[in-house]
Design an enzyme around this catalytic site. Structure first.
Site, PDB file in Angstrom:
ATOM      1  N   THR A  32       4.950  -0.352   1.955  1.00  0.00           N
ATOM      2  CA  THR A  32       5.792  -1.560   2.002  1.00  0.00           C
ATOM      3  C   THR A  32       5.208  -2.658   1.118  1.00  0.00           C
ATOM      4  OG1 THR A  32       6.193  -0.910   4.286  1.00  0.00           O
ATOM      5  CG2 THR A  32       7.087  -3.033   3.606  1.00  0.00           C
ATOM      6  N   GLU A 107      -8.394  -4.447   5.803  1.00  0.00           N
ATOM      7  CA  GLU A 107      -7.174  -5.192   6.179  1.00  0.00           C
ATOM      8  C   GLU A 107      -7.496  -6.224   7.250  1.00  0.00           C
ATOM      9  OE1 GLU A 107      -3.739  -1.820   5.302  1.00  0.00           O
ATOM     10  OE2 GLU A 107      -4.592  -1.952   7.293  1.00  0.00           O
TER      11      GLU A 107
END
Ligand SMILES: O=C(CO)[C@H](O)[C@H](O)COP(=O)(O)O
Length: 235
Positions: A32, A107
């Protein structure tokens, strides 16, 4: 609308709403995020947007470089204005499972340095309860020498099953960007876990480097829906 189109509309909307000029932006990992980087590159060309992009993985770094965006790091930008990232699942309380692509450690570090963490996803990631949609478990990054005792400890503490993630185009385990292994914890679906406590207890086990449970981190999630709309969720 295809899943890829759903990812794209969520990514474009989030980038347009959250990325301002002269800011530092954390760039997440996964399929994404590719659309978010496309949109950033478009805006740099079209409107002269000035952004420095801090990657969360080797993949994110490549995306930034290939799109001729300015590459930064946490040494120079320890405080980011926003991080934009995907998720494997988002529950009703905005608890996330991340790490399906194996990039959870960087992340989480990058997200923790950002004032806002914005999640972009297609409609299959939108759940009431973790595990409802995402069936691959909670990824847990571990030091290789400790994966067996960690597996046993988590099993004893919480039940469920832990699988060592295996590589796809290589024999043996999947090795993260940080040289670690990943255990995918298929937690018992019947349990009503307090994810804040579970996350804390997992992190107390020696050899656990990070978990893919992101609790109280995300500001807002954008889901591209099958009908072409974008659904948003905030805590
Ligand atoms: O956490 C991640 C990688 O570690 C990704 O954000 C997550 O797996 C979602 O990926 P995609 O956008 O491909 O669905």
């Amino acid at each position: 609308m295809s899943l890829n189109e759903a990812k794209k509309i969520a990514a474009y909307r989030a980038v347009d709403e959250w990325v301002k000029t002269k800011t530092a932006v954390g760039i997440g990992s996964g399929s994404t995020v590719v659309f978010a980087v496309d949109r950033l590159a478009e805006r740099v060309k079209q409107e002269g947007l000035e952004v420095v992009c801090v990657p969360t993985s080797f993949q994110a770094r490549q995306l930034i470089v290939e799109n001729n965006l300015v590459l930064g790091d946490l040494d120079r930008y320890p405080k980011l204005d926003v991080a934009i990232d995907g998720a494997d699942e988002v529950d009703k309380d905005m608890v996330l499972i991340k790490g399906g692509g194996g990039c959870l450690l960087q992340e989480k570090i990058v997200a923790s340095c950002a004032e806002k963490l914005i999640i972009i996803a297609d409609y299959t990631k939108n759940s009431q309860k973790l595990g409802e949609q995402y069936k691959k478990g909670v990824p847990i990054e571990v030091v290789p020498m400790a994966y067996v005792p960690i597996r046993e400890k988590i099993q004893q503490l919480f039940g469920g099953e832990l699988k060592l993630r295996m590589a796809v185009a290589k024999a043996g385990p999947c090795v993260t960007d940080n040289g670690n292994f990943i255990l995918d914890w298929h937690f018992p679906q019947s349990a009503d876990f307090n994810w804040t406590e579970v996350n804390r207890d997992l992190l107390l086990i020696p050899g656990v480097v990070e978990t893919g449970l992101f609790v109280n981190m995300a500001t807002k999630a954008y889901f591209g829906m099958a009908d072409g709309s974008v659904k948003t969720q905030e805590k």
